[in-house]
Scaffold this active site. Structure first.
Site, PDB file in Angstrom:
ATOM      1  N   ALA A 198       0.846  -1.183   0.000  1.00  0.00           N
ATOM      2  CA  ALA A 198       0.000   0.000   0.000  1.00  0.00           C
ATOM      3  C   ALA A 198       0.886   1.238   0.000  1.00  0.00           C
ATOM      4  O   ALA A 198       2.098   1.128   0.151  1.00  0.00           O
ATOM      5  CB  ALA A 198      -0.888   0.012   1.235  1.00  0.00           C
ATOM      6  N   MET A 199       0.250   2.399  -0.160  1.00  0.00           N
ATOM      7  CA  MET A 199       1.021   3.640  -0.223  1.00  0.00           C
ATOM      8  C   MET A 199       0.292   4.770   0.494  1.00  0.00           C
ATOM      9  O   MET A 199      -0.892   4.983   0.295  1.00  0.00           O
ATOM     10  CB  MET A 199       1.267   3.994  -1.704  1.00  0.00           C
ATOM     11  CG  MET A 199       2.005   5.284  -1.920  1.00  0.00           C
ATOM     12  SD  MET A 199       3.695   5.213  -1.217  1.00  0.00           S
ATOM     13  CE  MET A 199       3.913   6.933  -0.786  1.00  0.00           C
ATOM     14  N   HIS A 208      -0.630   1.022   9.434  1.00  0.00           N
ATOM     15  CA  HIS A 208       0.692   1.494   9.015  1.00  0.00           C
ATOM     16  C   HIS A 208       0.569   2.716   8.098  1.00  0.00           C
ATOM     17  O   HIS A 208       1.198   3.754   8.345  1.00  0.00           O
ATOM     18  CB  HIS A 208       1.422   0.354   8.312  1.00  0.00           C
ATOM     19  CG  HIS A 208       2.779   0.714   7.816  1.00  0.00           C
ATOM     20  ND1 HIS A 208       3.927   0.434   8.514  1.00  0.00           N
ATOM     21  CD2 HIS A 208       3.189   1.359   6.689  1.00  0.00           C
ATOM     22  CE1 HIS A 208       4.980   0.882   7.849  1.00  0.00           C
ATOM     23  NE2 HIS A 208       4.558   1.441   6.726  1.00  0.00           N
ATOM     24  N   GLU A 209      -0.244   2.593   7.076  1.00  0.00           N
ATOM     25  CA  GLU A 209      -0.367   3.712   6.118  1.00  0.00           C
ATOM     26  C   GLU A 209      -0.981   4.924   6.800  1.00  0.00           C
ATOM     27  O   GLU A 209      -0.578   6.056   6.573  1.00  0.00           O
ATOM     28  CB  GLU A 209      -1.183   3.313   4.887  1.00  0.00           C
ATOM     29  CG  GLU A 209      -0.696   2.074   4.149  1.00  0.00           C
ATOM     30  CD  GLU A 209       0.792   2.057   3.826  1.00  0.00           C
ATOM     31  OE1 GLU A 209       1.380   3.146   3.655  1.00  0.00           O
ATOM     32  OE2 GLU A 209       1.381   0.959   3.769  1.00  0.00           O
ATOM     33  N   GLU A 240       9.962   4.739   7.788  1.00  0.00           N
ATOM     34  CA  GLU A 240       9.513   3.344   7.701  1.00  0.00           C
ATOM     35  C   GLU A 240       9.763   2.567   8.997  1.00  0.00           C
ATOM     36  O   GLU A 240       8.864   1.896   9.501  1.00  0.00           O
ATOM     37  CB  GLU A 240      10.150   2.640   6.503  1.00  0.00           C
ATOM     38  CG  GLU A 240       9.702   3.194   5.143  1.00  0.00           C
ATOM     39  CD  GLU A 240       8.195   3.207   4.941  1.00  0.00           C
ATOM     40  OE1 GLU A 240       7.468   2.567   5.726  1.00  0.00           O
ATOM     41  OE2 GLU A 240       7.726   3.877   3.993  1.00  0.00           O
TER      42      GLU A 240
HETATM   43  N1  B3K Z   1       5.903   3.817   1.540  1.00  0.00           N
HETATM   44  C1  B3K Z   1       5.394   2.724   0.766  1.00  0.00           C
HETATM   45  C2  B3K Z   1       6.452   1.930   0.059  1.00  0.00           C
HETATM   46  C3  B3K Z   1       6.919   2.526  -1.209  1.00  0.00           C
HETATM   47  C4  B3K Z   1       7.808   1.574  -1.955  1.00  0.00           C
HETATM   48  C5  B3K Z   1       8.396   2.213  -3.158  1.00  0.00           C
HETATM   49  N2  B3K Z   1       9.159   1.251  -3.927  1.00  0.00           N
HETATM   50  C6  B3K Z   1       4.542   1.822   1.595  1.00  0.00           C
HETATM   51  C7  B3K Z   1       4.833   1.809   3.049  1.00  0.00           C
HETATM   52  O1  B3K Z   1       5.883   1.455   3.516  1.00  0.00           O
HETATM   53  O2  B3K Z   1       3.974   2.198   3.784  1.00  0.00           O
HETATM   54 ZN    ZN Z   2       5.630   2.479   5.357  1.00  0.00          ZN
END
Ligand code: B3K
Ligand code: ZN
Length: 879
Positions: free
Chosen positions: A265-266, A300-301, A323
């Site tokens: 997810a993003m 998390h997101e 992260e």
């Molecule tokens: N921040 C994104 C991950 C992006 C990956 C790019 N290759 C998801 C996350 O860690 O929440």
């Molecule tokens: Zn993340």
């Protein structure tokens, strides 16, 4: 072979951006083959005197203008990666570009692409440059306004970050929507989604009383599978207010589920985009593990809104800043929602399986790397999982209250900024009143430290002396390590099985039964007084540091801790250590032709757990499962023989099943749940234990195990039990297996997420024909190389979850996966590079396999037109 070797980017070369972009205005006219993007950047010089260099890839450039005046072709240069403009006004100016891109041709799934007819974007880390020319770096933060234009029938829903400000009809059946995001953000948090989507809606009232609209958008027909995700979101929002004092900040929070997505997810500001695997759930289609993953990833997101979005990263080397911290936060959330010990056990399992392997191999890198070729290769277990462990250690050293003070100060100091690891550590040190100077080494030194513990009891003096020492083996580019600051929680368990109150030399009276010692030197000694009887030490309780611990504990001590340790994590750990020791002895015995061991003490522990009414079933399920074949390979470490490991583990499983047949059957029946399915931890725990019993019964004597599995498969009213039964059958060559796989396919062929499970189960089968089956399945309608979930379900599952067959002695498994890496690289380099990671521990296998793996790695490295992604992994893995 690539024509030129790409140059690494280095942390030490960081310089601030030469320009600031205060505002970005985008007008995006969507079209599958020719999406037009008009971008206006309100900019001014920030530092230096050099030209303006914007990032842009795979863009067709139509026009460039500054302050409304079109530039002639000599006033700028555009190559495949940059747009450079030499002559610029002194003061602030507006740069406008008109470009186009082709979402329908975008198989890399970075930038703007189409997923089953839905336009969506993925910009982290460097995808925005495939949408428009930009300063595509995290320290360039701007306020975005986005106007989307599209055909009203094809794309009735038009979404972007922030709050909606306008919408309306246009000529020729088109329509538009405009969004404004008041929070300055880097380009990587930009998102756009458009298509024929439906949504479910809810509300959340924040701590300060603001009402936020919550919407989850899905493809038509999936509306009935969003309820759990929505509830999880509300739980996460509330938890972040209570645990960290963090409130949501926009009027609307949106999540979109799409089926083609490179990862989970993003966290795009206000518009999270999800792999639909982590949104859609219904009892008959999703397992308990799916529900748990949905809850964790939603959280998390969402948590990124503060740790990642409000405070972002100065550069990609600081990735762990968002992260690692956000993983730590989601782990804490899950621990509060479910069983804390079980969560810790599964996180440590994951850490050891992925991060320790990474840290012990050719791809080892610090939690904050010093250099990279392709940043997408650095979304690793080290940055995420070890990064989270570092936050957890600070939490352990500070204690919850002081940690919270440190976090409050971090938010206070850096809200709205692009920060660094130093900023974080300074805020934590100041707020929590800690000295983190030595601790900082954890961020720059790679490798897993090894802690050696030895204890001595002095019966005459009633003292217990504990000596701890640390070493860390060399890793690529780091031959010598300085000592780490390692927090080690410990207890001393008396002969009656109870914890002793701890009193160190120099202390007046005994205190708590668990203490945290800080090991900061290469070696240090502690002496405990008033220890009436010889204790068994319980070290590294709760796994307070990501280290490998060696002790002089005997088998009987492990058996004792397995039964008595008050720290659940260490009870599990003792059981795993005991079983690992046993299995390694069995592997050795096989080589020497000795007799297999029966594992009576381990079986006895399982027996007690099965008959006990007191133990949490979820925890018992963790206890009774033997260490995985991968774990054993890692523990053996060199000249690994996968066949011997498989045979030993199956032998022990069969022996335990034979010894405990009655108890396993009784528990299996007693754990059946009456009434409707609920994904909550209590029910899930019962199912986990029951299905662990089933897995033993199936390898035990007599046909009952297989019959039970077949019956469970036929009668299950939920996916957890259905899939558990099918996985058991998938390893056994019997008519029930064939029938069940066929039936499952017929029942679920129209559900793409359930089909992923069907693919994985076949890919993970221990049967000898598995590679042939996997090859055949690559041609099945349920499979496509264009969808990352399918690739992961079939090929990655085979390469990473089926040690026995991937590492078959003839090297055919390696050859197949290398072929797929090369094929995939032309379509989706990120996913191809990930898959190649399956080769990372090649040096630990016996010579024949090791050489076969190296041959395939070299073949991949020599591939034509290799992406930077695959090139970096192949070349570094070979070393
Ligand atoms: N921040 C994104 C991950 C992006 C990956 C790019 N290759 C998801 C996350 O860690 O929440
Ligand atoms: Zn993340």
């Amino acid at each position: 072979m690539r024509t030129e070797d790409p140059r690494p980017i280095r942390l030490k070369d960081y310089t601030p951006p030469a320009f600031k972009v205060d505002e970005v205005r985008l007008e995006i006219e969507l079209d599958p083959a020719d999406t037009r993007v008009r971008s206006q950047l309100k900019m001014r010089r920030n530092a230096g005197t050099g030209p303006l260099v914007l990032d842009g890839e795979k863009l067709k450039l139509h026009e460039v203008s500054i302050d409304g005046v079109k530039l002639g072709p000599n006033a700028y240069q555009a190559d495949g990666e940059h747009l450079t403009i030499l002559d610029l006004p002194e003061g602030p100016f507006t740069l406008e570009t008109l470009t186009s891109c082709a979402p329908e041709d975008n198989t890399a799934l970075t930038g703007l692409y189409l997923s089953s007819g839905i336009y969506c974007t993925q910009c982290e880390a460097e995808g925005f440059r495939r949408i428009a020319y930009s300063l595509d770096r995290p320290d360039a933060m701007s306020v975005f306004t986005t106007r989307i234009v599209a055909d009203a029938k094809a794309a009735p829903v038009l979404l972007s970050n922030g709050n909606p400000v306008a919408q309306g009809k246009l000529a020729d059946g088109r329509h538009f929507a405009e969004w404004h995001d008041p929070f300055p953000k880097p380009t990587y948090l930009f998102a756009l989604v458009a298509g024929d989507l439906v949504h479910v809606e809810d509300k959340f009232r924040t701590l300060s009383g603001r009402e936020v609209t919550l919407r989850i958008f899905v493809e038509r027909g999936n509306e009935d599978r969003c309820g759990y995700a929505m509830e999880a979101l509300k739980r996460a929002m509330k938890w972040d207010e209570e645990a960290f004092g963090r409130e949501y900040d926009l009027d609307i929070f949106m999540i979109v589920a799409v089926s083609a997505f490179n990862m989970g997810a993003m966290e795009n500001k206000g518009l999270n985009v999800f792999n639909d695997k982590y949104i859609l759930a219904r009892p008959d289609t999703a397992t308990d593990a799916d529900y748990a993953a949905i809850e964790a990833i939603i959280a998390h997101e969402y948590f990124h809104n503060w740790t990642g979005n409000r405070i972002t990263c100065r550069d990609w080397f600081q990735l762990c800043l968002k992260e690692g911290l956000t993983v730590f936060r989601d782990q804490e959330f899950t621990s509060d929602m479910r069983s804390r010990p079980v969560k810790r056990i599964s996180d440590v399992r994951l850490l050891r399986a992925h991060q320790f392997t990474e840290d012990g191999g050719p791809l080892a890198h610090p939690v904050r790397p010093d250099s990279y070729i392709e940043i997408n290769n650095f979304y690793t277990a080290t940055v995420y999982e070890k990064g989270a462990e570092l936050c957890r250690m600070i939490h352990t050293l500070a204690g919850p209250k002081r940690f919270r003070k440190g976090m409050d100060l971090y938010f206070e100091r850096h809200d709205g900024e692009a920060a660094t690891v130093e900023n974080f550590l300074d805020a934590l040190a100041d707020g929590a009143k800690l000295d983190l100077a030595q601790f900082k080494r954890w961020y720059s030194q790679s490798g897993t430290p090894e802690v050696l513990a030895s204890g001595r009891y002095d019966a005459a003096r009633k003292t217990y002396t504990l000596k701890l020492s640390q070493v860390c083996a060399p890793t690529p580019g780091q031959p010598v390590k300085e000592p780490y600051h390692i927090p080690i929680a410990l207890g001393l368990v008396g002969p009656d099985g109870r914890d002793i109150k701890l009193q160190l030399d120099g202390e007046e009276k005994p205190g708590a039964t668990t203490r945290v010692l800080s090991l900061t030197e290469r070696e240090a000694t502690w002496r405990f007084r008033n220890v009436a009887d010889k204790p068994v030490p319980s070290l590294l309780r709760g796994f307070t540091a990501p280290v490998k611990l060696s002790t002089n504990l005997k088998e009987r001590d492990l058996v004792f801790l397995m039964a008595h340790d008050s720290d659940s994590f260490n009870r599990w750990e003792a059981a795993q250590r005991y079983a690992t020791g046993l299995l390694i002895a069995m592997v050795d015995a096989q080589k020497k032709g000795g007799a297999p061991r029966k594992g009576t003490a381990f079986a006895e522990t399982i027996r007690k757990l099965l008959v006990s009414k007191k133990t949490d079933p979820d925890f018992a399920a963790q206890m009774i499962v033997l260490p995985s074949e991968q774990t054993l390979a890692q523990a053996i470490g060199k000249d690994v023989d996968v066949d011997a490991i498989h045979a030993a583990r199956e032998g022990l499983r069969a022996s335990i099943a034979a010894q405990l047949k009655d108890e396993l059957l009784a528990a299996y029946h007693a754990l059946a749940i009456d009434g409707p399915y609920s994904p909550d931890a209590a029910h899930a725990g019962k199912r986990a234990l029951r299905n662990a019993c089933l897995a033993y019964l199936a390898v035990g004597p007599g046909p009952e195990g297989v019959e039970l599995a077949a019956a469970q498969f036929a009668q299950a009213d939920n996916m957890t039990d259905e899939i558990a039964a099918l996985s058991v059958l998938a390893h056994i060559d019997c008519p029930e297996r064939v029938a069940a796989l066929e039936k499952f396919y017929a029942r679920w062929k129209d559900n793409h997420l359930v089909m992923d499970k069907w693919l994985s189960i076949q890919a993970m089968s221990a049967l000898p024909g598995t590679l042939g089956e996997v090859k055949r399945l690559t041609g099945h309608p349920a499979f496509t190389m264009r969808n990352p979930n399918k690739v992961r379900a079939l090929i990655t599952a085979f390469a990473t979850m089926n040690q026995l067959r991937f590492h078959s002695a003839d090297g055919k498994g390696y050859e197949f996966v290398a072929d797929k890496v090369l094929e995939l690289d032309a379509l989706n380099p990120q996913v191809a590079a990930r898959l190649l990671g399956a080769f990372k521990s090649w040096r630990q296998f016996e010579p024949k396999r090791r050489n076969a793996m190296a041959r395939q790695l070299k073949r991949v490295a020599a591939g034509e037109r290799l992406s930077r992604d695959v090139y970096e992994i192949a070349s570094k893995t070979l070393g």
